[in-house]
Design a protein around this motif. Structure first.
Motif, PDB file in Angstrom:
ATOM      1  N   VAL A 112       0.842  -1.159  -0.080  1.00 51.31           N
ATOM      2  CA  VAL A 112       0.087   0.010   0.090  1.00 51.31           C
ATOM      3  C   VAL A 112       0.957   1.246  -0.050  1.00 51.31           C
ATOM      4  O   VAL A 112       0.761   2.055  -0.685  1.00 51.31           O
ATOM      5  N   ASP A 113       1.891   1.197   0.847  1.00 51.34           N
ATOM      6  CA  ASP A 113       2.762   2.476   1.000  1.00 51.34           C
ATOM      7  C   ASP A 113       3.563   2.603  -0.301  1.00 51.34           C
ATOM      8  O   ASP A 113       3.700   3.755  -0.947  1.00 51.34           O
ATOM      9  N   ALA A 114       4.171   1.667  -0.921  1.00 52.60           N
ATOM     10  CA  ALA A 114       4.493   1.860  -2.230  1.00 52.60           C
ATOM     11  C   ALA A 114       3.762   2.214  -3.488  1.00 52.60           C
ATOM     12  O   ALA A 114       4.032   2.957  -3.971  1.00 52.60           O
ATOM     13  N   ALA A 115       2.630   1.645  -3.209  1.00 53.29           N
ATOM     14  CA  ALA A 115       1.709   2.177  -4.488  1.00 53.29           C
ATOM     15  C   ALA A 115       1.263   3.557  -4.444  1.00 53.29           C
ATOM     16  O   ALA A 115       1.166   4.453  -5.209  1.00 53.29           O
ATOM     17  N   LEU A 116       0.902   4.057  -3.097  1.00 53.08           N
ATOM     18  CA  LEU A 116       0.630   5.524  -2.779  1.00 53.08           C
ATOM     19  C   LEU A 116       1.774   6.137  -3.234  1.00 53.08           C
ATOM     20  O   LEU A 116       1.468   7.679  -3.659  1.00 53.08           O
ATOM     21  N   SER A 117       2.941   5.787  -2.830  1.00 54.27           N
ATOM     22  CA  SER A 117       3.963   6.779  -3.132  1.00 54.27           C
ATOM     23  C   SER A 117       4.364   6.887  -4.641  1.00 54.27           C
ATOM     24  O   SER A 117       4.884   7.773  -5.210  1.00 54.27           O
ATOM     25  N   GLU A 118       3.814   5.894  -5.523  1.00 56.89           N
ATOM     26  CA  GLU A 118       3.930   6.035  -6.682  1.00 56.89           C
ATOM     27  C   GLU A 118       2.745   6.937  -7.582  1.00 56.89           C
ATOM     28  O   GLU A 118       2.606   7.012  -8.764  1.00 56.89           O
TER      29      GLU A 118
END
Ligand SMILES: O=C(CO)COP(=O)(O)O
Length: 250
Positions: A112-118
């Motif tokens: 979730v964190d990685a997807a949102l940061s992209e």
């Protein structure tokens, strides 16, 4: 105000030609139609580049993504690689990933964190097993899934998050949650957001139902007070069925 959304999860189905043809049909049927709901296709990753087109009605998403940006993860595709080719959204936490690929809540949180940061839109799936439903543990199970992977986020992050409630016992089984059972869970999910964040966040977040949703039961399920759309598996593979479900929101 929260959005209505109908999303198809193709899983590991359809040939490239079948997928292209289905995507084209849905796009052309929706072309010029007044947009009462957003429509997504979650396709096998290998088809993404041939389907993504920002000018089209149907947005295209991946069914999975790895949280690391790059590295020795043979066979995986990172969220940043998905973003780089124009992918608009990603499914995280589908029960098939949790069960068949042993994905834990803490791994899902990293995704979730990685997807949102992209800047990808996250469709976060949650849902209880038949045993948890029968034990009466279903509300706690689902709220814990949300807490463990989402409740560390800032309130502004929820503009990029959609929840999909998919009771495992209803996925691909032909058994659906009754509209009342589904709506009760959606209200419970909304309450958990109100409790952890605010009433506004709870009211604004779209919560989709998934699990044997098809043309014959879509209007009963998708018009419940707290159900904002559907995440559709089997019935998203045929244009006629998927369009019939989308037409719930005409
Ligand atoms: O898993 C689902 C969507 O993600 C639901 O699948 P079915 O609609 O085939 O039950």
């Amino acid at each position: 105000m929260r959005k209505k959304i109908v999303a198809g999860n193709w899983k590991m189905n359809l040939s490239l030609e079948e997928g292209q043809s289905l995507h084209k049909t849905i796009n052309s049927e929706l072309e010029g139609a007044s947009a009462n709901c957003e429509v997504y296709h979650f396709t096998p990753s290998i088809y993404l580049t041939s389907l993504i087109n920002e000018d089209q009605k149907v947005q295209v998403g991946a069914q999975n993504g790895h949280p690391e940006k790059s590295g020795a993860f043979t066979g995986e595709i990172s969220m940043s690689q998905l973003k780089a080719i124009g992918t608009q959204a990603v499914l995280i936490g589908h029960s098939e990933r949790r069960q068949l690929f042993n994905e834990s809540d803490s791994f899902l949180k990293e995704k979730v964190d990685a997807a949102l940061s992209e800047g990808l839109k996250v469709f976060f799936c949650c849902g209880e097993s038949l045993e948890q439903r029968e034990n009466g543990d279903y509300n706690t199970t689902v709220v814990n899934q949300l807490k463990n992977a989402l409740f560390h986020l800032d309130s502004t992050d929820f503009q990029k998050i959609v929840i999909a409630y998919e009771p495992i016992w209803a996925i691909g089984t032909g058994k659906t949650a009754s509209p009342e059972q589904a709506n009760e869970m959606h209200q419970n999910i909304r309450k958990s957001f109100a409790h952890a964040y605010s009433k506004e966040i709870a009211e604004d977040i779209s919560i989709l139902y998934g699990g044997s949703c098809k043309p014959s039961n879509a209007s009963d399920l998708l018009t419940q007070s707290d159900i904002d759309g559907g995440l559709i598996g089997g019935a998203s593979l045929k244009a006629e069925d998927f369009l019939a479900i989308i037409s719930t929101y005409k």
